[in-house]
Motif scaffolding. Structure first.
Motif, PDB file in Angstrom:
ATOM      1  N   LEU A 247       0.830  -1.219   0.000  1.00 44.75           N
ATOM      2  CA  LEU A 247       0.000   0.000   0.000  1.00 44.75           C
ATOM      3  C   LEU A 247       0.857   1.259   0.000  1.00 44.75           C
ATOM      4  N   HIS A 248       1.973   1.223   0.721  1.00 39.02           N
ATOM      5  CA  HIS A 248       2.871   2.383   0.724  1.00 39.02           C
ATOM      6  C   HIS A 248       3.430   2.632  -0.678  1.00 39.02           C
ATOM      7  N   TYR A 249       3.782   1.561  -1.353  1.00 44.47           N
ATOM      8  CA  TYR A 249       4.322   1.694  -2.714  1.00 44.47           C
ATOM      9  C   TYR A 249       3.296   2.313  -3.645  1.00 44.47           C
ATOM     10  N   PHE A 250       2.068   1.782  -3.628  1.00 47.95           N
ATOM     11  CA  PHE A 250       1.061   2.299  -4.563  1.00 47.95           C
ATOM     12  C   PHE A 250       0.586   3.697  -4.163  1.00 47.95           C
ATOM     13  N   LYS A 251       0.629   4.010  -2.882  1.00 48.97           N
ATOM     14  CA  LYS A 251       0.305   5.374  -2.463  1.00 48.97           C
ATOM     15  C   LYS A 251       1.312   6.353  -3.056  1.00 48.97           C
ATOM     16  N   ALA A 252       2.607   6.033  -2.939  1.00 48.69           N
ATOM     17  CA  ALA A 252       3.645   6.899  -3.499  1.00 48.69           C
ATOM     18  C   ALA A 252       3.518   6.991  -5.012  1.00 48.69           C
ATOM     19  N   LEU A 253       3.202   5.870  -5.646  1.00 48.50           N
ATOM     20  CA  LEU A 253       3.035   5.863  -7.101  1.00 48.50           C
ATOM     21  C   LEU A 253       1.876   6.758  -7.517  1.00 48.50           C
ATOM     22  N   SER A 254       0.753   6.653  -6.825  1.00 41.53           N
ATOM     23  CA  SER A 254      -0.430   7.442  -7.197  1.00 41.53           C
ATOM     24  C   SER A 254      -0.210   8.933  -6.984  1.00 41.53           C
ATOM     25  N   GLU A 255       0.660   9.280  -6.031  1.00 42.20           N
ATOM     26  CA  GLU A 255       0.932  10.686  -5.753  1.00 42.20           C
ATOM     27  C   GLU A 255       1.976  11.277  -6.688  1.00 42.20           C
ATOM     28  N   SER A 256       2.700  10.418  -7.399  1.00 40.40           N
ATOM     29  CA  SER A 256       3.819  10.889  -8.208  1.00 40.40           C
ATOM     30  C   SER A 256       3.603  10.776  -9.704  1.00 40.40           C
TER      31      SER A 256
ATOM     32  N   GLY B  23      -7.908   3.511  -3.226  1.00 38.74           N
ATOM     33  CA  GLY B  23      -7.904   4.577  -4.223  1.00 38.74           C
ATOM     34  C   GLY B  23      -6.593   4.730  -4.955  1.00 38.74           C
ATOM     35  N   TYR B  24      -5.717   3.731  -4.862  1.00 39.35           N
ATOM     36  CA  TYR B  24      -4.393   3.835  -5.465  1.00 39.35           C
ATOM     37  C   TYR B  24      -4.315   3.218  -6.853  1.00 39.35           C
ATOM     38  N   ALA B  25      -5.347   2.501  -7.286  1.00 42.28           N
ATOM     39  CA  ALA B  25      -5.371   1.905  -8.625  1.00 42.28           C
ATOM     40  C   ALA B  25      -6.792   1.920  -9.158  1.00 42.28           C
ATOM     41  N   GLU B  26      -6.921   2.002 -10.483  1.00 45.16           N
ATOM     42  CA  GLU B  26      -8.233   2.044 -11.122  1.00 45.16           C
ATOM     43  C   GLU B  26      -8.809   0.650 -11.329  1.00 45.16           C
ATOM     44  N   THR B  27      -7.957  -0.280 -11.663  1.00 51.35           N
ATOM     45  CA  THR B  27      -8.417  -1.635 -11.955  1.00 51.35           C
ATOM     46  C   THR B  27      -7.281  -2.610 -11.672  1.00 51.35           C
ATOM     47  N   CYS B  28      -7.542  -3.899 -11.960  1.00 50.37           N
ATOM     48  CA  CYS B  28      -6.544  -4.888 -11.569  1.00 50.37           C
ATOM     49  C   CYS B  28      -6.534  -6.094 -12.500  1.00 50.37           C
TER      50      CYS B  28
ATOM     51  N   ASP C  40       2.112  11.006 -13.488  1.00 53.85           N
ATOM     52  CA  ASP C  40       1.351  11.968 -14.284  1.00 53.85           C
ATOM     53  C   ASP C  40      -0.097  11.488 -14.383  1.00 53.85           C
ATOM     54  N   PRO C  41      -1.076  12.327 -14.023  1.00 55.43           N
ATOM     55  CA  PRO C  41      -2.488  11.913 -14.038  1.00 55.43           C
ATOM     56  C   PRO C  41      -2.990  11.446 -15.403  1.00 55.43           C
ATOM     57  N   VAL C  42      -2.226  11.717 -16.465  1.00 51.64           N
ATOM     58  CA  VAL C  42      -2.647  11.239 -17.772  1.00 51.64           C
ATOM     59  C   VAL C  42      -2.612   9.716 -17.828  1.00 51.64           C
ATOM     60  N   PHE C  43      -1.853   9.089 -16.946  1.00 49.57           N
ATOM     61  CA  PHE C  43      -1.771   7.636 -16.879  1.00 49.57           C
ATOM     62  C   PHE C  43      -2.676   7.106 -15.766  1.00 49.57           C
ATOM     63  N   LEU C  44      -3.345   5.962 -16.024  1.00 53.80           N
ATOM     64  CA  LEU C  44      -4.145   5.286 -15.016  1.00 53.80           C
ATOM     65  C   LEU C  44      -3.338   4.125 -14.449  1.00 53.80           C
ATOM     66  N   ILE C  45      -3.464   3.912 -13.160  1.00 61.23           N
ATOM     67  CA  ILE C  45      -2.685   2.884 -12.474  1.00 61.23           C
ATOM     68  C   ILE C  45      -3.497   1.597 -12.382  1.00 61.23           C
ATOM     69  N   GLY C  46      -2.837   0.479 -12.652  1.00 63.02           N
ATOM     70  CA  GLY C  46      -3.417  -0.839 -12.455  1.00 63.02           C
ATOM     71  C   GLY C  46      -2.505  -1.665 -11.571  1.00 63.02           C
ATOM     72  N   VAL C  47      -3.051  -2.694 -10.946  1.00 67.19           N
ATOM     73  CA  VAL C  47      -2.264  -3.543 -10.068  1.00 67.19           C
ATOM     74  C   VAL C  47      -2.448  -5.001 -10.463  1.00 67.19           C
ATOM     75  N   TYR C  48      -1.353  -5.757 -10.439  1.00 65.11           N
ATOM     76  CA  TYR C  48      -1.392  -7.199 -10.656  1.00 65.11           C
ATOM     77  C   TYR C  48      -1.074  -7.876  -9.340  1.00 65.11           C
ATOM     78  N   GLY C  49      -1.912  -8.849  -8.956  1.00 60.26           N
ATOM     79  CA  GLY C  49      -1.647  -9.556  -7.709  1.00 60.26           C
ATOM     80  C   GLY C  49      -2.802 -10.446  -7.316  1.00 60.26           C
ATOM     81  N   THR C  50      -2.755 -10.905  -6.071  1.00 55.63           N
ATOM     82  CA  THR C  50      -3.814 -11.762  -5.556  1.00 55.63           C
ATOM     83  C   THR C  50      -5.094 -10.957  -5.360  1.00 55.63           C
ATOM     84  N   ARG C  51      -6.179 -11.681  -5.087  1.00 51.35           N
ATOM     85  CA  ARG C  51      -7.463 -11.005  -4.863  1.00 51.35           C
ATOM     86  C   ARG C  51      -7.372 -10.005  -3.707  1.00 51.35           C
TER      87      ARG C  51
END
Length: 392
Positions: A7-16, A39-44, A18-29
């Motif tokens: 969560l710390h990683y994705f929080k830093a990523l979402s704050e840094s 609120g750190y990723a749009e989809t997964c 460029d908003p033109v890019f949407l964040i996604g995450v790969y991982g377990t459920r």
């Protein structure tokens, strides 16, 4: 693990990012659910096939999943050896990337920075000019009650910037835009004093080499930048004084519009890709928006702020220059962002610059840009944004 690291990683990523890019995450459920609900990723992309991970045991698939990796198909062959492909489900909630448009920006080469003259060598000349201005001012405004009046810091700085632009910036545009005609009386005073022996001998000739148009001597700022003294002075005057046009149009916006004229001319001469031509000109030595202009436009913004806070009635301009080039110049391009009113993200810079150019003043755009096409406007705005972004 999720709370302490992921969560710390994705929080830093979402704050840094460029908003033109949407964040996604790969991982377990569990990982995907917590990152998305925070609120750190749009989809997964859910790794459902990894049944051994605890994050897939007893957890529902996230509601906003886009891809679900749930099986592996063995593709072993005698010819190709052992390999496999994953079988993925697609929810259809977010359209996948189907193609990429790649544009590589090439920043124009910067000119060689001369070892001399430097701003440290030029500042004593400006101090002597300020002394002369105070002397001239007292001759003009002395009264019986106040035989030696001293100009206010802003008045003194304005008198110096007016003098420094007295050769190159004399057109009606500058007179109306800055609400100030050239003070020819003070110019003559300096010329006359320069011919006398003593402290001011040769001062006008020593300064005029930095004030000419076209063959002016550029000054090293001693920090890998160049100063066109007359250009910086005129722009600073717009930012600390009263003017009738948007102040950015005396600085970076006016220069950017001039680069549109250069781009249009080059397109008419040789043809080619408009964006590539604009990129080759904005910041280039051969253009009307050269590297020293970019430096001067950025420097003038902060120097003007320092001048407005000055309490010196003797050397408000030179002291502000000395303070700026000693303490602030390394962040010069951030002052452009502050003036443009945007974040440090590339798309934000592009959008804000284009909005100012298209909405602030059609007449000034036509004056400097000579009625550029919409393609030229966009290409030059993008090139300016790219240049500034590379310098941050």
């Amino acid at each position: 693990m999720i709370a302490n690291y992921i969560l710390h990683y994705f929080k830093a990523l979402s704050e840094s990012i460029d908003p033109v890019f949407l964040i996604g995450v790969y991982g377990t459920r569990n990982v995907c659910t917590q990152v998305c609900e925070s609120g750190y990723a749009e989809t997964c992309f859910v790794s459902d096939m990894s049944t051994g991970y605890s994050g897939n045991m007893g957890f529902k698939i996230p509601s906003n999943w886009n891809f679900d990796q749930y099986a592996e198909i063995n593709m072993d062959t005698v010819a190709d050896g052992k390999w496999a492909i994953d079988k993925d489900a697609y929810s259809g909630k977010f359209e996948p990337v189907k193609s990429l448009e790649v544009y590589t920006y090439l920043q124009p080469s910067k000119p060689n920075i001369p070892g001399s003259p430097t701003i440290s060598e030029v500042l004593p000349l400006i101090e002597r000019l300020e002394d002369l201005y105070t002397e001239w001012y007292q001759r003009q405004y002395a009264t019986e009650d106040n035989p030696e009046p001293h100009p206010a810091p802003i008045i003194l700085a304005s008198g110096i910037t007016n003098f420094l632009r007295s050769i190159a910036y004399t057109s009606m545009y500058w007179t109306i835009g800055l609400l100030s005609a050239i003070n020819t009386d003070f110019v003559s005073y300096v010329q006359n004093k320069s011919q006398e022996s003593g402290t001011y001998n040769g001062l006008y000739d020593n300064l005029s080499q930095y004030m000419r148009s076209g063959d002016q001597v550029l000054i090293s700022d001693e920090h890998d930048g160049l100063i066109d003294l007359k250009h910086m002075a005129a722009t600073a005057e717009a930012y600390f004084g009263i003017n009738t046009v948007p102040r950015s149009w005396v600085g970076w916006a006016g220069d950017l519009a001039s680069s549109m004229q250069d781009t249009t001319n080059r397109l008419n001469e040789i043809g080619g890709n408009c964006q590539d031509i604009a990129a080759s000109l904005v910041g280039a030595s051969a253009s009307q928006f050269a590297f020293e202009d970019l430096c001067g436009d950025a420097d003038a913004i902060k120097i003007a702020q320092i001048i407005t806070k000055s309490s010196s009635s003797a050397h408000s301009f030179s002291e502000s220059l000395r303070e700026y080039y000693a303490n602030f110049v390394s962040n010069r391009f951030t002052y452009l962002l502050e003036d443009i009113g945007c974040s440090e993200y590339l798309q934000s810079i592009k959008d804000a610059v284009k909005e100012i150019i298209e909405n602030d003043s059609d007449l000034i755009l036509m004056y400097f840009g000579k009625n550029p096409s919409s393609e030229v406007v966009e290409s030059c705005c993008n090139s300016f944004a790219n240049y500034v972004y590379f310098e941050l």
